[in-house]
Design an enzyme around this catalytic site. Sequence first.
Site, PDB file in Angstrom:
ATOM      1  N   HIS A  60       0.841  -1.202   0.000  1.00 44.07           N
ATOM      2  CA  HIS A  60       0.000   0.000   0.000  1.00 44.07           C
ATOM      3  C   HIS A  60       0.871   1.246   0.000  1.00 44.07           C
ATOM      4  O   HIS A  60       2.050   1.211   0.340  1.00 44.07           O
ATOM      5  CB  HIS A  60      -0.986   0.002   1.168  1.00 44.07           C
ATOM      6  CG  HIS A  60      -0.433   0.561   2.443  1.00 44.07           C
ATOM      7  ND1 HIS A  60      -0.472   1.895   2.742  1.00 44.07           N
ATOM      8  CD2 HIS A  60       0.167  -0.042   3.488  1.00 44.07           C
ATOM      9  CE1 HIS A  60       0.079   2.098   3.928  1.00 44.07           C
ATOM     10  NE2 HIS A  60       0.477   0.931   4.392  1.00 44.07           N
ATOM     11  N   CYS A  61       0.255   2.355  -0.420  1.00 44.22           N
ATOM     12  CA  CYS A  61       0.887   3.674  -0.385  1.00 44.22           C
ATOM     13  C   CYS A  61      -0.155   4.646   0.169  1.00 44.22           C
ATOM     14  O   CYS A  61      -1.085   4.221   0.844  1.00 44.22           O
ATOM     15  CB  CYS A  61       1.375   4.083  -1.770  1.00 44.22           C
ATOM     16  SG  CYS A  61       0.062   4.222  -3.001  1.00 44.22           S
ATOM     17  N   GLN A  62      -0.018   5.912  -0.117  1.00 44.22           N
ATOM     18  CA  GLN A  62      -0.958   6.898   0.418  1.00 44.22           C
ATOM     19  C   GLN A  62      -2.333   6.810  -0.246  1.00 44.22           C
ATOM     20  O   GLN A  62      -3.347   6.731   0.420  1.00 44.22           O
ATOM     21  CB  GLN A  62      -0.389   8.313   0.257  1.00 44.22           C
ATOM     22  CG  GLN A  62      -1.263   9.408   0.838  1.00 44.22           C
ATOM     23  CD  GLN A  62      -1.413   9.306   2.342  1.00 44.22           C
ATOM     24  OE1 GLN A  62      -0.493   8.931   3.042  1.00 44.22           O
ATOM     25  NE2 GLN A  62      -2.601   9.608   2.835  1.00 44.22           N
ATOM     26  N   GLY A  64      -2.898   4.855  -3.390  1.00 47.44           N
ATOM     27  CA  GLY A  64      -3.014   3.736  -4.314  1.00 47.44           C
ATOM     28  C   GLY A  64      -2.343   3.991  -5.654  1.00 47.44           C
ATOM     29  O   GLY A  64      -2.150   3.070  -6.446  1.00 47.44           O
ATOM     30  N   LEU A  91      -3.713   4.147   1.994  1.00 46.06           N
ATOM     31  CA  LEU A  91      -3.971   4.553   3.371  1.00 46.06           C
ATOM     32  C   LEU A  91      -5.213   5.439   3.468  1.00 46.06           C
ATOM     33  O   LEU A  91      -5.986   5.349   4.422  1.00 46.06           O
ATOM     34  CB  LEU A  91      -2.749   5.292   3.937  1.00 46.06           C
ATOM     35  CG  LEU A  91      -2.833   5.770   5.374  1.00 46.06           C
ATOM     36  CD1 LEU A  91      -2.928   4.605   6.338  1.00 46.06           C
ATOM     37  CD2 LEU A  91      -1.629   6.633   5.716  1.00 46.06           C
TER      38      LEU A  91
END
Length: 171
Positions: A60-62, A64, A91
């Site tokens: 995951h990242c901030q 997507g 996130l």
Amino acid sequence: MNIKKITPQQLREKLARGALLIDIRHADEHRREYIEHSLNRPLDDLQQKIETDATCVVFHCQSGLRTQANIERLAKTAEHVAEVYILDGGLAAWKKAGFATVADKGQPLPLMRQVQIAAGGLVLLGVLLGYGVSPWGFLLSGLVGAGLVFAGISGFCGMAVLLSKCPWNKR
């Protein structure tokens, strides 16, 4: 390998069953706020295969976008894992779903936001100096603009390097 997207609800179920959650954001982003038990492996550091006994890995990242843009790279680092997913919406989606995060409000602004504030401030100062003091003031705005173009082309941002060495960014 085919990496699929999963929702925050599906991620929660997979975490309960022992999935490994990997946060590919920069370390300063992760320190600011993260999903509990996630491991921070910044995208820039993912050069080799992830060593894990887990049968399920979720990246995951901030928002997507980074995971989606680097899906092939992520697949290579986890090609030995049976199930590999990315968190759809990152996130931000996790938080929107009402799930808790671990946050450190004492962290400084993200480095890229600091760069944007500094660059914008210098450009504005250059314009004000150019109109109010001397036309040479516009040179400051031009230099900042050239630096941003160089950063975009090369991937090296001198202002970010300088700001990262400031006392408020030392932790």
